[in-house]
Design a protein around this motif. Sequence first.
Motif, mmCIF file in Angstrom:
data_model
loop_
_atom_site.group_PDB
_atom_site.id
_atom_site.type_symbol
_atom_site.label_atom_id
_atom_site.label_comp_id
_atom_site.label_asym_id
_atom_site.label_seq_id
_atom_site.Cartn_x
_atom_site.Cartn_y
_atom_site.Cartn_z
ATOM 1 N N ILE A 15 70.005 -8.765 41.859
ATOM 2 C CA ILE A 15 69.877 -9.459 43.189
ATOM 3 C C ILE A 15 70.624 -10.434 43.128
ATOM 4 C CG2 ILE A 15 68.359 -10.248 45.074
ATOM 5 C CD1 ILE A 15 65.880 -8.811 43.641
ATOM 6 N N GLY A 16 71.752 -10.258 43.932
ATOM 7 C CA GLY A 16 72.711 -11.558 44.375
ATOM 8 C C GLY A 16 73.343 -11.826 42.829
ATOM 9 N N ARG A 17 73.202 -12.919 42.710
ATOM 10 C CA ARG A 17 74.016 -13.513 41.349
ATOM 11 C C ARG A 17 73.415 -13.093 40.115
ATOM 12 N NH1 ARG A 17 77.947 -17.717 41.243
ATOM 13 N NH2 ARG A 17 78.445 -18.719 43.335
ATOM 14 N N ASP A 18 71.975 -12.948 40.075
ATOM 15 C CA ASP A 18 71.229 -13.009 38.973
ATOM 16 C C ASP A 18 70.778 -11.570 38.505
ATOM 17 O OD1 ASP A 18 71.459 -15.631 38.197
ATOM 18 O OD2 ASP A 18 69.951 -16.015 39.951
ATOM 19 N N LEU A 19 70.353 -11.317 37.440
ATOM 20 C CA LEU A 19 69.780 -10.252 36.998
ATOM 21 C C LEU A 19 68.377 -10.215 36.853
ATOM 22 C CD1 LEU A 19 70.909 -7.248 35.962
ATOM 23 C CD2 LEU A 19 70.601 -8.175 33.661
ATOM 24 N N TYR A 20 67.308 -9.621 37.352
ATOM 25 C CA TYR A 20 65.993 -9.633 37.333
ATOM 26 C C TYR A 20 65.275 -8.815 36.236
ATOM 27 C CZ TYR A 20 65.969 -12.735 41.382
ATOM 28 O OH TYR A 20 66.361 -13.670 42.131
ATOM 29 N N SER A 21 64.391 -9.514 35.647
ATOM 30 C CA SER A 21 63.676 -8.058 34.843
ATOM 31 C C SER A 21 62.362 -8.175 34.722
ATOM 32 C CB SER A 21 64.146 -8.740 33.157
ATOM 33 O OG SER A 21 63.653 -8.027 32.275
ATOM 34 N N TYR A 22 61.385 -6.956 34.847
ATOM 35 C CA TYR A 22 60.124 -6.878 34.731
ATOM 36 C C TYR A 22 59.548 -5.808 33.873
ATOM 37 C CZ TYR A 22 60.191 -3.215 38.171
ATOM 38 O OH TYR A 22 60.323 -1.717 38.898
ATOM 39 N N GLU A 23 58.251 -6.372 33.491
ATOM 40 C CA GLU A 23 57.751 -5.149 32.697
ATOM 41 C C GLU A 23 56.831 -4.314 33.630
ATOM 42 O OE1 GLU A 23 53.781 -4.812 29.752
ATOM 43 O OE2 GLU A 23 55.157 -6.736 29.618
ATOM 44 N N GLU A 24 57.114 -2.884 33.629
ATOM 45 C CA GLU A 24 56.267 -2.060 34.420
ATOM 46 C C GLU A 24 55.007 -2.021 34.303
ATOM 47 O OE1 GLU A 24 55.030 0.114 36.993
ATOM 48 O OE2 GLU A 24 57.322 0.066 36.881
ATOM 49 N N ASP A 25 54.083 -2.334 35.323
ATOM 50 C CA ASP A 25 52.440 -2.525 35.078
ATOM 51 C C ASP A 25 51.730 -1.329 35.424
ATOM 52 O OD1 ASP A 25 53.311 -2.781 37.475
ATOM 53 O OD2 ASP A 25 52.238 -4.686 37.690
ATOM 54 N N ARG A 26 52.404 -0.173 35.896
ATOM 55 C CA ARG A 26 51.716 1.050 36.295
ATOM 56 C C ARG A 26 51.840 2.115 35.371
ATOM 57 N NH1 ARG A 26 54.966 1.319 41.660
ATOM 58 N NH2 ARG A 26 56.732 0.715 39.902
ATOM 59 N N PRO A 27 50.885 2.440 34.538
ATOM 60 C CA PRO A 27 50.974 3.543 33.240
ATOM 61 C C PRO A 27 51.006 4.845 34.006
ATOM 62 C CG PRO A 27 48.758 2.510 33.341
ATOM 63 C CD PRO A 27 49.634 1.738 34.507
ATOM 64 N N LEU A 28 51.975 5.973 33.633
ATOM 65 C CA LEU A 28 51.873 7.109 34.049
ATOM 66 C C LEU A 28 50.610 7.883 33.677
ATOM 67 C CD1 LEU A 28 55.822 7.591 33.364
ATOM 68 C CD2 LEU A 28 55.017 7.857 35.689
ATOM 69 N N SER A 29 50.171 8.881 34.380
ATOM 70 C CA SER A 29 49.136 9.660 34.422
ATOM 71 C C SER A 29 49.442 10.935 34.588
ATOM 72 C CB SER A 29 48.073 9.080 35.232
ATOM 73 O OG SER A 29 46.628 10.073 35.055
ATOM 74 N N TRP A 30 49.587 11.850 33.593
ATOM 75 C CA TRP A 30 50.146 13.026 33.641
ATOM 76 C C TRP A 30 49.050 14.215 33.832
ATOM 77 C CZ3 TRP A 30 55.206 13.821 34.872
ATOM 78 C CH2 TRP A 30 56.268 12.808 34.504
ATOM 79 N N LYS A 31 49.367 15.062 34.480
ATOM 80 C CA LYS A 31 48.532 16.349 34.700
ATOM 81 C C LYS A 31 49.489 17.546 34.113
ATOM 82 C CE LYS A 31 45.859 19.626 37.520
ATOM 83 N NZ LYS A 31 45.616 19.882 39.145
ATOM 84 N N ILE A 32 49.078 17.970 33.006
ATOM 85 C CA ILE A 32 49.770 18.892 32.076
ATOM 86 C C ILE A 32 49.107 20.405 32.368
ATOM 87 C CG2 ILE A 32 50.812 19.921 29.676
ATOM 88 C CD1 ILE A 32 50.511 16.990 28.914
ATOM 89 N N SER A 33 50.274 21.031 32.801
ATOM 90 C CA SER A 33 49.824 22.577 33.144
ATOM 91 C C SER A 33 50.279 23.441 31.902
ATOM 92 C CB SER A 33 50.699 23.117 34.528
ATOM 93 O OG SER A 33 50.880 24.339 34.747
ATOM 94 N N SER A 34 49.706 24.542 32.083
ATOM 95 C CA SER A 34 49.804 25.681 30.934
ATOM 96 C C SER A 34 51.204 26.369 31.304
ATOM 97 C CB SER A 34 48.493 26.696 30.739
ATOM 98 O OG SER A 34 48.473 27.381 32.055
ATOM 99 N N GLU A 35 51.665 26.035 32.578
ATOM 100 C CA GLU A 35 52.919 26.962 32.996
ATOM 101 C C GLU A 35 54.259 26.433 31.986
ATOM 102 O OE1 GLU A 35 55.443 27.529 37.163
ATOM 103 O OE2 GLU A 35 53.511 26.518 37.371
ATOM 104 N N THR A 36 54.940 27.492 31.863
ATOM 105 C CA THR A 36 56.051 27.394 30.899
ATOM 106 C C THR A 36 57.320 28.352 31.379
ATOM 107 O OG1 THR A 36 55.574 29.237 29.480
ATOM 108 C CG2 THR A 36 54.710 27.085 28.716
ATOM 109 N N ARG A 37 58.490 27.629 31.007
ATOM 110 C CA ARG A 37 59.574 28.641 31.425
ATOM 111 C C ARG A 37 60.794 28.089 30.652
ATOM 112 N NH1 ARG A 37 61.055 25.768 37.382
ATOM 113 N NH2 ARG A 37 63.184 25.162 36.774
ATOM 114 N N LYS A 38 61.887 28.608 30.918
ATOM 115 C CA LYS A 38 63.143 28.427 30.056
ATOM 116 C C LYS A 38 64.096 27.539 31.005
ATOM 117 C CE LYS A 38 65.057 30.223 26.605
ATOM 118 N NZ LYS A 38 65.411 29.714 25.327
#
Length: 285
Positions: A111-134
């Motif tokens: 942002i502008g002159r500087d580089l900003y760094s943050y730690e992501e604070d929202r964990p990903l919550s996945w719903k895994i399906s049995s569906e498969t393909r190639k």
Amino acid sequence: MKKLSIIALALFIQSISAQVNRFVYQVTMKPDAENKADIKSENAYLDISADKSMFYSENRIKRDSIMQKAFQGGGGRGSINRDQMEGLRTNISYSVEKDKANQKTYFKDRIGRDLYSYEEDRPLSWKISSETRKIGEYRVQKAETDFGGRKWTAWFTTDLPYQDGPYKFGGLPGLIVKVEDDKGDYSFDLMKNYKVADFPSLNQFGNTLKVKRTDFAKQQQKFKTDPMSFMTQSGGQGGFSTTRIGGGGRGPGGGGNQNPADMRKRMEERVKEDAKKNSNPIELQ
């Protein structure tokens, strides 16, 4: 002689295991909310080692290489081919680093002159399906998640020994081969992979400011309305505490005997134009 052969073999095995695996994704984006027909597409790299991974634009590393050669040659910015640099403009200005040991994800953007760094604070919550393909040569399985105000569908493979993916995505029992949002605004598609010697060293002009994610979002909004405040030494910090990690360098937007009023006007016009063209960001909230 036998001992030397064993040492040579050990060093060879060590060098192979130390290599970084590079996965090339085609990133397709519709960044302009008012013009969904304006589709941007470019490649990005996901570099993976045993300890960490990095996701960043292919064009960025090419631009960095051009600038580095110009400065090493003693020519400075004046010797850089502007047309060549223009052809390497990127819509992926950020980089994402994942620390595998600590299970942490770090996001960096300028942002502008500087580089900003943050730690992501929202964990990903996945719903895994049995569906498969190639997809291509890989057998993949479906997973879904809500993240950043979008609904995402990912297809991951266990054919490769990595639990990672492009952008901030990861945490599935395999490598993400494809991930896209339900509106079709953003998609990441694995194209190819190969080994490289090490992670690249990305150019980082100015200071790196370590902030919270919510503060980064506030600074982004402030930059759109008052970009010139970010061209000062204060970095437009806006009253919240930051931790400086290194520094130096003039960075973009610095120098020259330009009329301050003209400079401000041009900067504000450019930022407003860029904001209009990027009114549909990958994260909506």
